[in-house]
Design an enzyme around this catalytic site. Structure first.
Site, PDB file in Angstrom:
ATOM      1  N   ARG A  51       3.115 -10.431  21.110  1.00  0.00           N
ATOM      2  CA  ARG A  51       2.378 -11.367  21.937  1.00  0.00           C
ATOM      3  C   ARG A  51       3.290 -12.124  22.902  1.00  0.00           C
ATOM      4  O   ARG A  51       2.853 -12.565  23.954  1.00  0.00           O
ATOM      5  CB  ARG A  51       1.676 -12.355  21.009  1.00  0.00           C
ATOM      6  CG  ARG A  51       0.429 -12.932  21.560  1.00  0.00           C
ATOM      7  CD  ARG A  51      -0.317 -13.705  20.513  1.00  0.00           C
ATOM      8  NE  ARG A  51       0.571 -14.252  19.467  1.00  0.00           N
ATOM      9  CZ  ARG A  51       0.143 -14.983  18.460  1.00  0.00           C
ATOM     10  NH1 ARG A  51      -1.120 -15.261  18.350  1.00  0.00           N
ATOM     11  NH2 ARG A  51       0.974 -15.453  17.548  1.00  0.00           N
ATOM     12  N   LYS A 148       3.315  -4.159   3.647  1.00  0.00           N
ATOM     13  CA  LYS A 148       2.629  -4.906   2.606  1.00  0.00           C
ATOM     14  C   LYS A 148       2.300  -6.294   3.161  1.00  0.00           C
ATOM     15  O   LYS A 148       3.007  -6.735   4.063  1.00  0.00           O
ATOM     16  CB  LYS A 148       3.474  -4.978   1.347  1.00  0.00           C
ATOM     17  CG  LYS A 148       4.494  -6.126   1.311  1.00  0.00           C
ATOM     18  CD  LYS A 148       5.059  -6.314  -0.074  1.00  0.00           C
ATOM     19  CE  LYS A 148       5.641  -7.695  -0.225  1.00  0.00           C
ATOM     20  NZ  LYS A 148       6.310  -7.972  -1.452  1.00  0.00           N
ATOM     21  N   HIS A 178       9.254  -0.769   0.347  1.00  0.00           N
ATOM     22  CA  HIS A 178      10.663  -0.482   0.629  1.00  0.00           C
ATOM     23  C   HIS A 178      11.470  -0.183  -0.631  1.00  0.00           C
ATOM     24  O   HIS A 178      12.550   0.383  -0.559  1.00  0.00           O
ATOM     25  CB  HIS A 178      11.312  -1.579   1.480  1.00  0.00           C
ATOM     26  CG  HIS A 178      11.469  -2.873   0.782  1.00  0.00           C
ATOM     27  ND1 HIS A 178      10.477  -3.818   0.742  1.00  0.00           N
ATOM     28  CD2 HIS A 178      12.501  -3.385   0.083  1.00  0.00           C
ATOM     29  CE1 HIS A 178      10.906  -4.850   0.056  1.00  0.00           C
ATOM     30  NE2 HIS A 178      12.132  -4.617  -0.359  1.00  0.00           N
ATOM     31  N   LYS A 182      14.909   3.015  -1.594  1.00  0.00           N
ATOM     32  CA  LYS A 182      16.260   2.749  -2.105  1.00  0.00           C
ATOM     33  C   LYS A 182      16.888   4.027  -2.641  1.00  0.00           C
ATOM     34  O   LYS A 182      16.232   4.841  -3.283  1.00  0.00           O
ATOM     35  CB  LYS A 182      16.191   1.691  -3.210  1.00  0.00           C
ATOM     36  CG  LYS A 182      15.712   0.352  -2.688  1.00  0.00           C
ATOM     37  CD  LYS A 182      16.261  -0.774  -3.499  1.00  0.00           C
ATOM     38  CE  LYS A 182      15.876  -2.101  -2.900  1.00  0.00           C
ATOM     39  NZ  LYS A 182      16.868  -2.626  -1.980  1.00  0.00           N
ATOM     40  N   GLU A 216      15.014 -12.520  -8.674  1.00  0.00           N
ATOM     41  CA  GLU A 216      15.540 -13.108  -7.443  1.00  0.00           C
ATOM     42  C   GLU A 216      16.030 -14.526  -7.725  1.00  0.00           C
ATOM     43  O   GLU A 216      15.493 -15.199  -8.607  1.00  0.00           O
ATOM     44  CB  GLU A 216      14.435 -13.172  -6.382  1.00  0.00           C
ATOM     45  CG  GLU A 216      13.899 -11.816  -5.973  1.00  0.00           C
ATOM     46  CD  GLU A 216      12.727 -11.948  -5.013  1.00  0.00           C
ATOM     47  OE1 GLU A 216      12.927 -11.780  -3.808  1.00  0.00           O
ATOM     48  OE2 GLU A 216      11.616 -12.239  -5.488  1.00  0.00           O
ATOM     49  N   ASP A 235       2.299 -10.143  -5.473  1.00  0.00           N
ATOM     50  CA  ASP A 235       3.398  -9.990  -4.510  1.00  0.00           C
ATOM     51  C   ASP A 235       4.414  -8.927  -4.945  1.00  0.00           C
ATOM     52  O   ASP A 235       5.016  -8.265  -4.107  1.00  0.00           O
ATOM     53  CB  ASP A 235       4.101 -11.352  -4.346  1.00  0.00           C
ATOM     54  CG  ASP A 235       5.074 -11.356  -3.180  1.00  0.00           C
ATOM     55  OD1 ASP A 235       4.671 -10.928  -2.081  1.00  0.00           O
ATOM     56  OD2 ASP A 235       6.243 -11.785  -3.353  1.00  0.00           O
ATOM     57  N   HIS A 240       5.695  -3.142  -5.996  1.00  0.00           N
ATOM     58  CA  HIS A 240       7.061  -2.677  -6.275  1.00  0.00           C
ATOM     59  C   HIS A 240       7.279  -2.262  -7.737  1.00  0.00           C
ATOM     60  O   HIS A 240       7.782  -1.178  -8.013  1.00  0.00           O
ATOM     61  CB  HIS A 240       8.079  -3.769  -5.926  1.00  0.00           C
ATOM     62  CG  HIS A 240       7.935  -4.293  -4.528  1.00  0.00           C
ATOM     63  ND1 HIS A 240       7.775  -3.478  -3.450  1.00  0.00           N
ATOM     64  CD2 HIS A 240       7.927  -5.554  -4.037  1.00  0.00           C
ATOM     65  CE1 HIS A 240       7.679  -4.207  -2.343  1.00  0.00           C
ATOM     66  NE2 HIS A 240       7.761  -5.472  -2.687  1.00  0.00           N
ATOM     67  N   LYS A 331      11.081 -15.502  -9.370  1.00  0.00           N
ATOM     68  CA  LYS A 331      11.898 -16.177  -8.358  1.00  0.00           C
ATOM     69  C   LYS A 331      12.701 -17.265  -9.049  1.00  0.00           C
ATOM     70  O   LYS A 331      12.342 -17.729 -10.117  1.00  0.00           O
ATOM     71  CB  LYS A 331      10.989 -16.826  -7.320  1.00  0.00           C
ATOM     72  CG  LYS A 331      10.051 -15.832  -6.683  1.00  0.00           C
ATOM     73  CD  LYS A 331      10.109 -15.933  -5.192  1.00  0.00           C
ATOM     74  CE  LYS A 331       9.345 -14.833  -4.534  1.00  0.00           C
ATOM     75  NZ  LYS A 331      10.132 -13.748  -4.045  1.00  0.00           N
TER      76      LYS A 331
HETATM   77  P1  NAD Z   1       6.131 -12.883  11.934  1.00  0.00           P
HETATM   78  O1  NAD Z   1       5.086 -13.961  11.892  1.00  0.00           O
HETATM   79  O2  NAD Z   1       7.557 -13.276  11.959  1.00  0.00           O
HETATM   80  O3  NAD Z   1       5.880 -11.966  13.217  1.00  0.00           O
HETATM   81  C1  NAD Z   1       4.606 -11.598  13.626  1.00  0.00           C
HETATM   82  C2  NAD Z   1       4.696 -10.734  14.871  1.00  0.00           C
HETATM   83  O4  NAD Z   1       3.352 -10.409  15.226  1.00  0.00           O
HETATM   84  C3  NAD Z   1       5.330 -11.403  16.093  1.00  0.00           C
HETATM   85  O5  NAD Z   1       6.073 -10.449  16.792  1.00  0.00           O
HETATM   86  C4  NAD Z   1       4.119 -11.805  16.930  1.00  0.00           C
HETATM   87  O6  NAD Z   1       4.361 -11.835  18.328  1.00  0.00           O
HETATM   88  C5  NAD Z   1       3.164 -10.689  16.618  1.00  0.00           C
HETATM   89  N1  NAD Z   1       1.777 -11.101  16.822  1.00  0.00           N
HETATM   90  C6  NAD Z   1       1.094 -12.105  16.235  1.00  0.00           C
HETATM   91  N2  NAD Z   1      -0.164 -12.171  16.747  1.00  0.00           N
HETATM   92  C7  NAD Z   1      -0.269 -11.182  17.665  1.00  0.00           C
HETATM   93  C8  NAD Z   1      -1.302 -10.737  18.535  1.00  0.00           C
HETATM   94  N3  NAD Z   1      -2.502 -11.310  18.569  1.00  0.00           N
HETATM   95  N4  NAD Z   1      -1.040  -9.689  19.324  1.00  0.00           N
HETATM   96  C9  NAD Z   1       0.155  -9.065  19.325  1.00  0.00           C
HETATM   97  N5  NAD Z   1       1.178  -9.444  18.539  1.00  0.00           N
HETATM   98  C10 NAD Z   1       0.970 -10.499  17.719  1.00  0.00           C
HETATM   99  O7  NAD Z   1       5.784 -11.911  10.709  1.00  0.00           O
HETATM  100  P2  NAD Z   1       6.825 -10.989   9.877  1.00  0.00           P
HETATM  101  O8  NAD Z   1       7.480 -11.824   8.842  1.00  0.00           O
HETATM  102  O9  NAD Z   1       7.662 -10.209  10.803  1.00  0.00           O
HETATM  103  O10 NAD Z   1       5.823 -10.031   9.071  1.00  0.00           O
HETATM  104  C11 NAD Z   1       5.133  -8.942   9.655  1.00  0.00           C
HETATM  105  C12 NAD Z   1       4.417  -8.171   8.570  1.00  0.00           C
HETATM  106  O11 NAD Z   1       5.347  -7.646   7.656  1.00  0.00           O
HETATM  107  C13 NAD Z   1       3.443  -8.997   7.739  1.00  0.00           C
HETATM  108  O12 NAD Z   1       2.357  -8.191   7.360  1.00  0.00           O
HETATM  109  C14 NAD Z   1       4.252  -9.348   6.515  1.00  0.00           C
HETATM  110  O13 NAD Z   1       3.439  -9.589   5.397  1.00  0.00           O
HETATM  111  C15 NAD Z   1       5.049  -8.085   6.347  1.00  0.00           C
HETATM  112  N6  NAD Z   1       6.305  -8.257   5.618  1.00  0.00           N
HETATM  113  C16 NAD Z   1       7.264  -9.096   6.084  1.00  0.00           C
HETATM  114  C17 NAD Z   1       8.457  -9.225   5.402  1.00  0.00           C
HETATM  115  C18 NAD Z   1       9.575 -10.105   5.906  1.00  0.00           C
HETATM  116  O14 NAD Z   1      10.635 -10.085   5.286  1.00  0.00           O
HETATM  117  N7  NAD Z   1       9.396 -10.853   6.964  1.00  0.00           N
HETATM  118  C19 NAD Z   1       8.673  -8.483   4.221  1.00  0.00           C
HETATM  119  C20 NAD Z   1       7.672  -7.616   3.773  1.00  0.00           C
HETATM  120  C21 NAD Z   1       6.499  -7.517   4.484  1.00  0.00           C
END
Ligand code: NAD
Length: 484
Positions: A51, A148, A178, A182, A216, A235, A240, A331
């Protein structure tokens, strides 16, 4: 040693959420490492789609800073990084509106693999899938990668699967866990099915019990609001730990092929007995002088969500009848450590005197830190003084056995992304697996909610609640010590 790497076809990889936390910490650094190791084809293109209203030059700066922050200095070569950044472009898209979709369509090349990584919150999965189809961006061979959480319970997982199925075939959907990426997890399969030594013993006749631990040290700070609606069961266990259990318990697939492996994993989930309440322990961490308690991290004073869960499970089939599987995850525990431990039975009869120090063989498969395996065997203590036995580890830590280069194994994310490009679904969860895992998890969570179950407290940086230790003590067993 010459490594044989399966080549990767040229591709366009679109990362929805390309400016998010997951992209910054895992996906982009992982892609850089594959590029640096020469595993990306010349025709590789990566398109950030999010976005944020930025252009390609700004996005390349974002990618550069992610690489510099999350890739070890030793691996950051300025020339390589410059070439890597050349693979990137950026399109501003609104997943919920019309902005950016025709621009994205123009970015996609013909005759290359198309992969779309949904690194966004689950509420955006459906709108993105719809738009990929309505703008004719994703064809019948496109692949989509889904993060996830895949559903919050059986009902939402089913709905999500059904929505995805409207737009994509199962062979196009890559649900990431993920843990499956591993190195040691795949080595578990190599160990079991590539050797004659272990498989004949891999059953209730010779295995006393199995422990699976994902511990963790971090708390839920920073993501408390999300976590409090989820808890350790949703979670960590549903995905996992369940996947690790499946790979440990499954029957040998007829071949190492996506459906053959996933069929066997599914059978394990379906063979799980419902868990008795006395075989389940929930916990919630307390604070100390340095860290806040769970309730403060989660900003929920009366929260009954578990940050720890331990359980005893039975896989109800011929192979495992009588061998319990103990699972725990939490955790704010003493150590960051993930491992699978197979504890074999003691020899049926000892020819040595009592108390010689002999104990049962133990195979431990470490996922983190220091991926590797060791097998505890009993030998004679060297030297004079009679027949005294000691346990020693046959250490198979990759770093020592294979040398630094080979041991410097790819991170799970980068391996999985390359598998997407290769079109190999073996290490991804199939829709029916995810649903079966929820079907098993839901009644447990519902029972907790119905009786308003309150988790046991445990000290920060401890081994979890006392009751979790008792879960094994009452069976005359002990958890492996938590240590890094
Ligand atoms: P984040 O909030 O940091 O990033 C969200 C992204 O989505 C941003 O790039 C934002 O610009 C984009 N976005 C939001 N609304 C939008 C829209 N309307 N149109 C287009 N783009 C849009 O989230 P994150 O932590 O990167 O997580 C992303 C996914 O991965 C989630 O489903 C989360 O559950 C999963 N996840 C994250 C992690 C982690 O370590 N961060 C680990 C496992 C799973």
């Amino acid at each position: 040693m010459v490594s044989r790497v399966i080549p990767v076809d040229p591709f366009d990889l679109v990362i929805f959420g390309g400016t998010g936390d997951l992209a910054r910490r895992k996906i982009l650094p992982g892609l850089y490492r594959r590029f640096r190791d020469g595993q990306m084809p010349d025709g590789a293109r990566i398109i950030g789609a999010a976005r944020s209203d930025i252009d390609t030059a700004k996005y390349r700066q974002f990618v550069e800073s992610a690489v510099l922050e999350f890739v070890s200095k030793k691996k950051c070569d300025p020339e390589v990084l410059k070439a890597f950044l050349g693979c990137f472009s950026y399109v501003t898209v609104d997943a919920l509106g019309d902005m950016g979709w025709s621009e994205l369509a123009k970015e996609m090349r013909d005759d290359v693999v198309h992969a779309f990584y949904f690194s966004v919150g689950p509420r955006l999965f459906e709108p993105i899938a719809e738009r990929l189809k309505s703008h004719a961006i994703a064809g019948p061979d496109a692949r989509i990668v889904v993060e996830k959480p895949f559903g919050h319970d059986l009902e939402t997982a089913r709905a999500l699967n059904a929505t995805m199925a409207q737009h994509f075939e199962e062979r196009q959907i890559y649900r990431i866990d993920h843990y499956l990426g591993k190195e040691t997890v795949q080595n578990l399969m190599a160990l079991r099915f590539g050797n004659m030594l272990f498989e004949p013993l891999w059953n209730a006749q010779y295995v006393d019990h199995i422990q699976i631990t994902v511990a963790e040290t971090v708390g839920v700070e920073g993501r408390g609001a999300y976590y409090d609606r989820s808890g350790a069961m949703r979670d960590m266990v549903q995905n996992h730990l369940m996947q690790l259990l499946c790979l440990t318990a499954m029957e040998p697939p007829s071949k190492f092929d996506p459906d053959a492996v996933r069929d066997e994993k599914l059978k394990v989930i379906r063979a799980l007995d419902p868990v008795e309440p006395e075989d389940l322990v929930r916990g919630q961490y307390l604070g100390d002088d340095d860290v806040a308690p769970y309730t403060q991290d989660a900003e929920a004073e009366d929260s009954r969500t578990e940050s720890f869960v331990a359980m005893k499970l039975h896989v109800s089939n011929w192979r495992w009848n009588g061998t319990p599987f103990y699972l725990r995850t939490g955790k704010r525990l003493r150590a960051r450590m993930s491992e699978i431990v197979v504890r074999f039975k003691e020899p049926p009869h000892s020819i040595f005197e009592e108390d010689t120090g002999q104990s049962a063989n133990e195979l431990s498969i470490r996922l983190q830190p220091n991926e590797g395996m060791d097998l505890k065997v009993t030998i004679k203590e060297p030297g004079p003084g009679g027949m005294r036995l000691i346990d020693v580890p046959l250490d198979m830590t990759f770093a020592e056995a294979l040398g630094e280069e080979v041991a410097d194994v790819p991170d799970a994310y980068e391996r999985l992304i390359m598998d997407v490009i290769r079109g190999n679904q073996t290490l991804f969860m199939r829709g029916d697996e995810v649903e079966a895992a929820w079907a098993w998890t839901d009644p447990i969570i519902e029972a907790w909610q119905e009786r308003r179950d309150v988790p046991h407290s445990y000290d920060a940086f401890s081994s979890g609640p006392e009751e979790a230790l008792m879960l094994l003590h009452k069976d005359g067993r002990r958890w492996r010590e938590l240590r890094e």
